[in-house]
Enzyme design. Structure first.
Site, PDB file in Angstrom:
ATOM      1  N   ALA A   1       0.824  -1.212   0.000  1.00  0.00           N
ATOM      2  CA  ALA A   1       0.000   0.000   0.000  1.00  0.00           C
ATOM      3  C   ALA A   1       0.856   1.260   0.000  1.00  0.00           C
ATOM      4  O   ALA A   1       0.384   2.334  -0.341  1.00  0.00           O
ATOM      5  CB  ALA A   1      -0.911   0.000   1.225  1.00  0.00           C
ATOM      6  N   LYS A   2       2.113   1.135   0.399  1.00  0.00           N
ATOM      7  CA  LYS A   2       3.054   2.257   0.435  1.00  0.00           C
ATOM      8  C   LYS A   2       2.445   3.479   1.115  1.00  0.00           C
ATOM      9  O   LYS A   2       2.552   4.597   0.642  1.00  0.00           O
ATOM     10  CB  LYS A   2       3.568   2.566  -0.976  1.00  0.00           C
ATOM     11  CG  LYS A   2       4.277   1.357  -1.600  1.00  0.00           C
ATOM     12  CD  LYS A   2       4.962   1.670  -2.916  1.00  0.00           C
ATOM     13  CE  LYS A   2       5.738   0.478  -3.459  1.00  0.00           C
ATOM     14  NZ  LYS A   2       4.920  -0.678  -3.871  1.00  0.00           N
ATOM     15  N   ARG A   3       1.849   3.237   2.270  1.00  0.00           N
ATOM     16  CA  ARG A   3       1.189   4.305   3.010  1.00  0.00           C
ATOM     17  C   ARG A   3       2.212   5.182   3.708  1.00  0.00           C
ATOM     18  O   ARG A   3       3.330   4.744   4.007  1.00  0.00           O
ATOM     19  CB  ARG A   3       0.229   3.716   4.049  1.00  0.00           C
ATOM     20  CG  ARG A   3      -0.904   2.872   3.486  1.00  0.00           C
ATOM     21  CD  ARG A   3      -1.663   3.545   2.385  1.00  0.00           C
ATOM     22  NE  ARG A   3      -2.946   2.903   2.096  1.00  0.00           N
ATOM     23  CZ  ARG A   3      -3.469   2.784   0.878  1.00  0.00           C
ATOM     24  NH1 ARG A   3      -2.829   3.238  -0.187  1.00  0.00           N
ATOM     25  NH2 ARG A   3      -4.657   2.232   0.701  1.00  0.00           N
TER      26      ARG A   3
END
Lengths: 270, 270
Positions: free
Chosen positions: A94-96
């Site tokens: 998700a590369k949040r």
């Protein structure tokens, strides 16, 4: 069992460093899924069931679900993995990254809602933005370091006190952020020299390595430069080359054969 | 009408630099929403309708919806803004960032699925990761630069050739990435000196400025240091201080009063 323990068991007991990325693109699905309202779940489940014994982790990429409004399919897919392939951890790609109070909501998204075992995060906002993830000692925190794309050089290679930014970041993570031993780094397969330098720098911290196959990275090079002394320390991720290895009625068998070929190629170099 | 044109009209015609952040937290909702299955939408719609004439943009923060599985509420909320408050642009605060093929799916999420007019993005992966957003000339691309949190210093302040990384990034964006004139930068209200330096560096590029109110930033300082020569160039964002200004039956009036007070305070300094 925590993420790191699950991962080590898969490395050793299942003897595999392969991570299958679940990036559903309905236009590439076999004909049998056309017109199927639940095609995203059905396709991904078939891939999961065909490859689970060959992988150390599954990595669903959330944008592929979100663009389709298929969050429900993602929830059911992860539940399916937990129920039918226990011990195979799920990394939510998700590369949040956001500041403290909002980061808590992303933690809830990844771990409470989707029940992922690990999540990819972006370090640009600094340690306090990652801390709510780090605090979850049972979960893996997979931090972007040196990504596989050409533009990785734009920021990640900037010279910071005589070394590239991504090395400064990796050293900081290994030294200061990894108090629970639950950090991993994303390092692209397209950069073997950087893999080797990072391995020297951070000891046993595992690397999630995308970029073999379609993006041109070589699995043998990745193992040679990125593995730890015991021949593990890597999750070598492949998505399209496995998911879309075939698009006929035997697509799941084709995916399995591609995953097996990758596993065997990796293991030849360990 | 493109995002930048909408934004300039709101600055000039509605005479406001206020951006209301929509960060729903059901535990803070007034009693009337308790037990309401559609509370997230109902609460946010009430805030939107009470404040729309006072804002230059709305900024829903997607983690707050995703943690609740409330993507449907977010879709309907943005549709409600477009239908009932035409000309008020919507910035999807998602801080997305991934490599080319996946970035395209995030573009689809923000613009096709949610119909946002702009989206926040994270630059750590480099220009090619942002390019699919930049290519949408009609949409705003709001790039993280110097964020409002204490940890902003960890990466963003690293010395790169004698200046901090965030200045290097800002100059690169203004010079190379902003070919369609659709870039904005996120700069925290908590850093007035950095706001002033960035304004000198990037000319007219608008700043989205979070961090007034709860995080301690001062609106007057933000205007003094961050505004362009014509007294615009800023979207000063406030979320909690407006959304949860009251929690009685008059919560929407309280939110309106808080938004009006912020608008007036800002305008006193322009």
């Amino acid at each position: 069992m925590g993420f790191m323990q699950q991962l080590r068991r898969r490395w050793h007991d299942a003897n595999t460093l392969v991570c299958v990325g679940l990036d559903p693109e309905p236009a590439k699905f076999p004909a049998r899924f056309h017109g199927d309202a639940d095609a995203v779940f059905g396709f991904c489940r078939a891939i999961v069931d065909a490859t689970a014994d060959l992988v150390c982790a599954f990595k669903p990429q959330i944008a592929h679900f979100a663009a389709l409004g298929a969050e429900g399919a993602l929830e059911r897919l992860i539940a399916h993995i937990h129920a039918n392939h226990p011990g195979v951890p799920v990394i939510l790609d998700a590369k949040r990254g956001d500041i403290g109070s909002t980061a808590q909501h992303y933690v809830a998204e990844a771990f409470a809602r989707y029940r992922a075992d690990a999540v990819t995060v972006n370090p640009y906002l600094g340690r306090d933005s990652v801390q709510p993830f780090l605090d979850r000692a049972d979960k893996g925190v997979v931090i972007l370091c040196r990504t596989s794309n050409p533009g990785a050089t734009d920021l990640q290679d900037l010279d910071v006190g005589g070394k590239p930014l991504y090395q400064h970041l990796a050293a900081t993570i290994a030294r200061d952020w990894n108090t629970h031993g639950n950090c991993l780094l994303v390092v692209g397969a397209t950069w073997p020299r950087q893999l080797a330098e990072l391995r020297t720098l951070v000891g046993e911290v595992p690397f999630l390595v995308p970029g073999v196959g379609a993006q041109g990275g070589d699995a043998g090079e990745v193992v040679r430069h990125g593995a730890t002394a015991d021949g593990t320390g890597l999750l070598i991720s492949s998505s399209r080359a496995i998911l879309y290895a075939g698009n006929g009625p035997d697509f799941a068998d084709a995916a399995r054969a591609a995953a097996q070929a990758l596993r065997d190629e990796i293991n030849r170099h360990r």
